[in-house]
Write a protein that holds these residues in place. Structure first.
Motif, PDB file in Angstrom:
ATOM      1  N   ASN A 126       0.795  -1.229   0.000  1.00 20.88           N
ATOM      2  CA  ASN A 126       0.000   0.000   0.000  1.00 20.88           C
ATOM      3  C   ASN A 126       0.829   1.281   0.000  1.00 20.88           C
ATOM      4  O   ASN A 126       0.276   2.368  -0.223  1.00 20.88           O
ATOM      5  N   ALA A 127       2.121   1.196   0.264  1.00 18.06           N
ATOM      6  CA  ALA A 127       2.935   2.401   0.499  1.00 18.06           C
ATOM      7  C   ALA A 127       2.843   3.399  -0.655  1.00 18.06           C
ATOM      8  O   ALA A 127       2.570   4.593  -0.443  1.00 18.06           O
ATOM      9  N   ARG A 128       3.076   2.963  -1.867  1.00  9.96           N
ATOM     10  CA  ARG A 128       3.049   3.894  -3.001  1.00  9.96           C
ATOM     11  C   ARG A 128       1.633   4.384  -3.287  1.00  9.96           C
ATOM     12  O   ARG A 128       1.433   5.566  -3.603  1.00  9.96           O
ATOM     13  N   ALA A 129       0.641   3.494  -3.166  1.00 11.52           N
ATOM     14  CA  ALA A 129      -0.743   3.889  -3.448  1.00 11.52           C
ATOM     15  C   ALA A 129      -1.196   5.005  -2.521  1.00 11.52           C
ATOM     16  O   ALA A 129      -1.911   5.927  -2.940  1.00 11.52           O
ATOM     17  N   VAL A 130      -0.767   4.967  -1.267  1.00  7.25           N
ATOM     18  CA  VAL A 130      -1.222   5.956  -0.288  1.00  7.25           C
ATOM     19  C   VAL A 130      -0.317   7.177  -0.263  1.00  7.25           C
ATOM     20  O   VAL A 130      -0.789   8.319  -0.271  1.00  7.25           O
ATOM     21  N   LEU A 131       0.996   6.950  -0.239  1.00  5.71           N
ATOM     22  CA  LEU A 131       1.935   8.027   0.049  1.00  5.71           C
ATOM     23  C   LEU A 131       2.803   8.417  -1.142  1.00  5.71           C
ATOM     24  O   LEU A 131       3.628   9.323  -1.029  1.00  5.71           O
ATOM     25  N   GLY A 132       2.628   7.747  -2.284  1.00  4.04           N
ATOM     26  CA  GLY A 132       3.468   8.050  -3.430  1.00  4.04           C
ATOM     27  C   GLY A 132       4.874   7.516  -3.222  1.00  4.04           C
ATOM     28  O   GLY A 132       5.109   6.646  -2.400  1.00  4.04           O
ATOM     29  N   GLY A 133       5.814   8.037  -3.980  1.00  4.95           N
ATOM     30  CA  GLY A 133       7.199   7.628  -3.829  1.00  4.95           C
ATOM     31  C   GLY A 133       7.490   6.314  -4.497  1.00  4.95           C
ATOM     32  O   GLY A 133       6.734   5.837  -5.351  1.00  4.95           O
ATOM     33  N   PRO A 134       8.598   5.676  -4.122  1.00  6.50           N
ATOM     34  CA  PRO A 134       9.032   4.445  -4.784  1.00  6.50           C
ATOM     35  C   PRO A 134       8.017   3.314  -4.611  1.00  6.50           C
ATOM     36  O   PRO A 134       7.259   3.279  -3.638  1.00  6.50           O
ATOM     37  N   THR A 141       2.428   1.241   7.243  1.00  4.03           N
ATOM     38  CA  THR A 141       2.540   1.733   5.862  1.00  4.03           C
ATOM     39  C   THR A 141       3.413   2.978   5.815  1.00  4.03           C
ATOM     40  O   THR A 141       4.254   3.132   4.915  1.00  4.03           O
ATOM     41  N   ILE A 142       3.233   3.895   6.771  1.00  2.89           N
ATOM     42  CA  ILE A 142       4.082   5.087   6.846  1.00  2.89           C
ATOM     43  C   ILE A 142       5.538   4.673   7.039  1.00  2.89           C
ATOM     44  O   ILE A 142       6.458   5.221   6.409  1.00  2.89           O
ATOM     45  N   GLU A 143       5.767   3.680   7.894  1.00  2.00           N
ATOM     46  CA  GLU A 143       7.124   3.185   8.152  1.00  2.00           C
ATOM     47  C   GLU A 143       7.750   2.612   6.885  1.00  2.00           C
ATOM     48  O   GLU A 143       8.904   2.935   6.541  1.00  2.00           O
ATOM     49  N   ALA A 144       7.010   1.768   6.174  1.00  2.00           N
ATOM     50  CA  ALA A 144       7.533   1.163   4.953  1.00  2.00           C
ATOM     51  C   ALA A 144       7.808   2.218   3.889  1.00  2.00           C
ATOM     52  O   ALA A 144       8.838   2.181   3.203  1.00  2.00           O
ATOM     53  N   ASP A 158      -2.917  11.939   3.626  1.00  2.94           N
ATOM     54  CA  ASP A 158      -2.711  11.031   2.498  1.00  2.94           C
ATOM     55  C   ASP A 158      -3.605   9.790   2.603  1.00  2.94           C
ATOM     56  O   ASP A 158      -3.858   9.120   1.602  1.00  2.94           O
ATOM     57  N   PHE A 159      -4.037   9.479   3.806  1.00  3.89           N
ATOM     58  CA  PHE A 159      -4.937   8.346   4.015  1.00  3.89           C
ATOM     59  C   PHE A 159      -6.405   8.767   3.956  1.00  3.89           C
ATOM     60  O   PHE A 159      -7.226   8.098   3.326  1.00  3.89           O
ATOM     61  N   ILE A 160      -6.730   9.869   4.655  1.00  2.11           N
ATOM     62  CA  ILE A 160      -8.119  10.284   4.841  1.00  2.11           C
ATOM     63  C   ILE A 160      -8.177  11.805   4.761  1.00  2.11           C
ATOM     64  O   ILE A 160      -7.373  12.480   5.426  1.00  2.11           O
ATOM     65  N   PRO A 161      -9.117  12.404   4.011  1.00  2.00           N
ATOM     66  CA  PRO A 161      -9.153  13.860   3.867  1.00  2.00           C
ATOM     67  C   PRO A 161      -9.906  14.591   4.968  1.00  2.00           C
ATOM     68  O   PRO A 161     -10.051  15.809   4.901  1.00  2.00           O
ATOM     69  N   ALA A 162     -10.376  13.868   5.993  1.00  2.00           N
ATOM     70  CA  ALA A 162     -11.182  14.509   7.035  1.00  2.00           C
ATOM     71  C   ALA A 162     -10.715  14.070   8.415  1.00  2.00           C
ATOM     72  O   ALA A 162     -10.387  12.898   8.634  1.00  2.00           O
ATOM     73  N   SER A 163     -10.719  15.012   9.349  1.00  2.00           N
ATOM     74  CA  SER A 163     -10.339  14.705  10.731  1.00  2.00           C
ATOM     75  C   SER A 163     -11.360  13.761  11.369  1.00  2.00           C
ATOM     76  O   SER A 163     -12.506  13.666  10.937  1.00  2.00           O
ATOM     77  N   GLY A 164     -10.909  13.059  12.414  1.00  4.91           N
ATOM     78  CA  GLY A 164     -11.822  12.249  13.204  1.00  4.91           C
ATOM     79  C   GLY A 164     -12.197  10.921  12.600  1.00  4.91           C
ATOM     80  O   GLY A 164     -12.996  10.181  13.190  1.00  4.91           O
ATOM     81  N   HIS A 165     -11.640  10.572  11.431  1.00  5.05           N
ATOM     82  CA  HIS A 165     -11.997   9.308  10.798  1.00  5.05           C
ATOM     83  C   HIS A 165     -11.005   8.195  11.122  1.00  5.05           C
ATOM     84  O   HIS A 165     -11.254   7.046  10.769  1.00  5.05           O
ATOM     85  N   GLN A 166      -9.888   8.527  11.718  1.00  5.10           N
ATOM     86  CA  GLN A 166      -8.978   7.597  12.393  1.00  5.10           C
ATOM     87  C   GLN A 166      -8.050   6.795  11.483  1.00  5.10           C
ATOM     88  O   GLN A 166      -8.476   6.218  10.480  1.00  5.10           O
ATOM     89  N   LEU A 167      -6.784   6.771  11.892  1.00  4.19           N
ATOM     90  CA  LEU A 167      -5.799   5.839  11.353  1.00  4.19           C
ATOM     91  C   LEU A 167      -5.715   4.618  12.268  1.00  4.19           C
ATOM     92  O   LEU A 167      -6.130   4.666  13.433  1.00  4.19           O
ATOM     93  N   HIS A 173      -1.954  17.183  10.256  1.00  5.93           N
ATOM     94  CA  HIS A 173      -0.900  16.410  10.921  1.00  5.93           C
ATOM     95  C   HIS A 173      -0.406  15.345   9.938  1.00  5.93           C
ATOM     96  O   HIS A 173      -0.847  14.206   9.967  1.00  5.93           O
ATOM     97  N   PRO A 174       0.497  15.714   9.025  1.00  7.63           N
ATOM     98  CA  PRO A 174       0.924  14.778   7.978  1.00  7.63           C
ATOM     99  C   PRO A 174       1.593  13.541   8.575  1.00  7.63           C
ATOM    100  O   PRO A 174       2.197  13.614   9.651  1.00  7.63           O
ATOM    101  N   PRO A 175       1.448  12.384   7.866  1.00  8.76           N
ATOM    102  CA  PRO A 175       0.782  12.232   6.564  1.00  8.76           C
ATOM    103  C   PRO A 175      -0.666  11.746   6.664  1.00  8.76           C
ATOM    104  O   PRO A 175      -1.146  11.038   5.769  1.00  8.76           O
ATOM    105  N   TYR A 176      -1.357  12.085   7.745  1.00  7.02           N
ATOM    106  CA  TYR A 176      -2.754  11.654   7.920  1.00  7.02           C
ATOM    107  C   TYR A 176      -3.579  11.925   6.665  1.00  7.02           C
ATOM    108  O   TYR A 176      -4.346  11.073   6.211  1.00  7.02           O
TER     109      TYR A 176
END
Length: 378
Positions: free
Chosen positions: A24-32, A325-328, A309-318, A304-307
């Motif tokens: 999921n890393a590239r799909a969510v956060l871009g990059g390699p 995924t952020i770590e990878a 990149d996952f969800i465009p609205a506050s309160g919907h939770q990671l 509060h990045p990169p929140y």
């Protein structure tokens, strides 16, 4: 942009988390991008089934095939602790970057060797302290660095779980010193150390205590009871090099606590509180008028990045797998020339030196200095 081949060893809880993260890393956060090349587990039929489920191209029951596979750039190690050292060293010697779950190894000597080999080879490493990648934790660090609560004076940290709270739970490999190493300290206490040292800096010295609350557990086959060779609970009074003082409490026998990993930071003008069981929230108190005194609840959101990149609205939770995924993604970006996010083997070794110092302090009943040349006797 380069695509990195992934070899995964181990398909349990964290193995699945790694597979999801790299997929999921590239799909969510871009990059390699990552390519799921080869998966290893035993027996072979389990490896094949998990490779199909996780989306890996190939399966094997021999971990050496993973570390020597020319298509693999990153070896992910999510096995029980006693296998980490040999697998990581072999992977580094084979020219692979390594993403290893914590703790690094069963013994401090093995962890030191892993860090030394990583340094010698010049290859990149990442250790699975995924809670450090929480946007709420990053925001807490920014608040401290910006002086939002004034100068940091004192902290309390805790990590409580109940996966060993029932005295009748069967004996497992986690109870063996030669397979798990330390108990609560190595399994969950290291997460707490990773957080407090990023907030307050290196630890200068500590004095600690620990206990095995359930010295034996019933064997899984019903044939008698097996000895528990490591600690269920531990606590420490710590002094940081910065002058900050702290108290730490760790338990794997706390009924009702599932992942109560958190801290309370006391500054000259306020307080910050965090609890991983509510990982999308941060509590902030700032000194001010009595009429408006009270804690503010900060909900993490797109600010509060990169929140975002996952969800465009506050309160919907990671969730926890989002943190992995952020770590990878951070590791993939580092391998493409981006900044080091870590922790790498060197930082993880520093964390493990602390948990082993806590155990040593408890055994020897004295304060331990983290610099061995300054070891302080009573």
């Amino acid at each position: 942009m380069r695509t990195f081949g992934i070899g995964l060893i181990g398909t349990g809880f964290m193995g699945k988390s790694h597979a999801l993260a790299y997929r999921n890393a590239r799909a969510v956060l871009g990059g390699p991008a990552a390519r799921l090349d080869v998966l290893c587990d035993v027996p072979a039929d389990k490896a094949s089934a998990m490779a199909s489920q996780f989306g890996f191209a190939r399966a094997t029951a021999d971990w050496r095939e993973v570390v020597n596979d020319p298509a693999v750039d990153i070896v992910c190690i999510t096995t029980p602790n006693r296998y980490h050292h040999d697998m990581a060293v072999a992977a580094l010697r084979a020219g692979k970057h390594v993403h290893c779950e914590k703790p690094l190894a069963v013994t401090l000597a093995d962890a030191e060797n892993m860090a030394a080999v990583a340094r010698e080879t010049g290859l990149r490493t990442m250790v699975g302290y995924n809670y450090l990648h929480n946007p709420a934790f990053d925001h807490a660090r920014r608040l401290v660095d910006e002086g939002a609560i004034g100068a940091l004076l004192h902290l309390r940290g805790w990590v409580d779980e109940d996966y060993q709270a029932d005295a009748d739970l069967p004996w497992t490999w986690r109870a063996r010193a030669d397979e798990a190493g330390l108990g609560a300290l190595g399994d969950i206490g290291c997460h707490l150390i990773s957080m407090v040292t990023r907030l307050a800096g290196p630890i200068d010295s500590l004095v600690a205590d620990m206990a095995t609350l359930y010295p034996t557990r019933p064997m899984p086959d019903g044939d008698g009871r097996g000895a528990v060779e490591n600690e269920d609970v531990a606590g420490a009074l710590v002094r940081f090099e910065s002058g900050v003082k702290g108290t730490l409490a760790i338990s794997r026998c706390a009924h009702g606590r599932k992942n109560r990993l958190g801290f309370e930071l006391h500054g000259t003008r306020g307080t910050i509180v965090f609890d991983q069981e509510r990982l999308n929230e941060l509590q902030l108190y700032r000194q001010g008028s009595e009429a408006t005194a009270g804690f503010t609840t900060i909900l993490t959101g797109p600010s509060h990045p990169p929140y975002g990149d996952f969800i465009p609205a506050s309160g919907h939770q990671l969730g926890m797998n989002d943190l992995k995924t952020i770590e990878a993604a951070a590791f993939l970006a580092e391998l493409s020339g981006g900044p080091r996010r870590g922790p790498d083997f060197a930082e993880a070794l520093a964390i493990e030196r602390v948990i082993h110092a806590i155990a040593r302090s408890a055994r020897e009943d004295r304060r331990i200095a983290m610099n061995p040349q300054e070891d302080r006797h009573p």
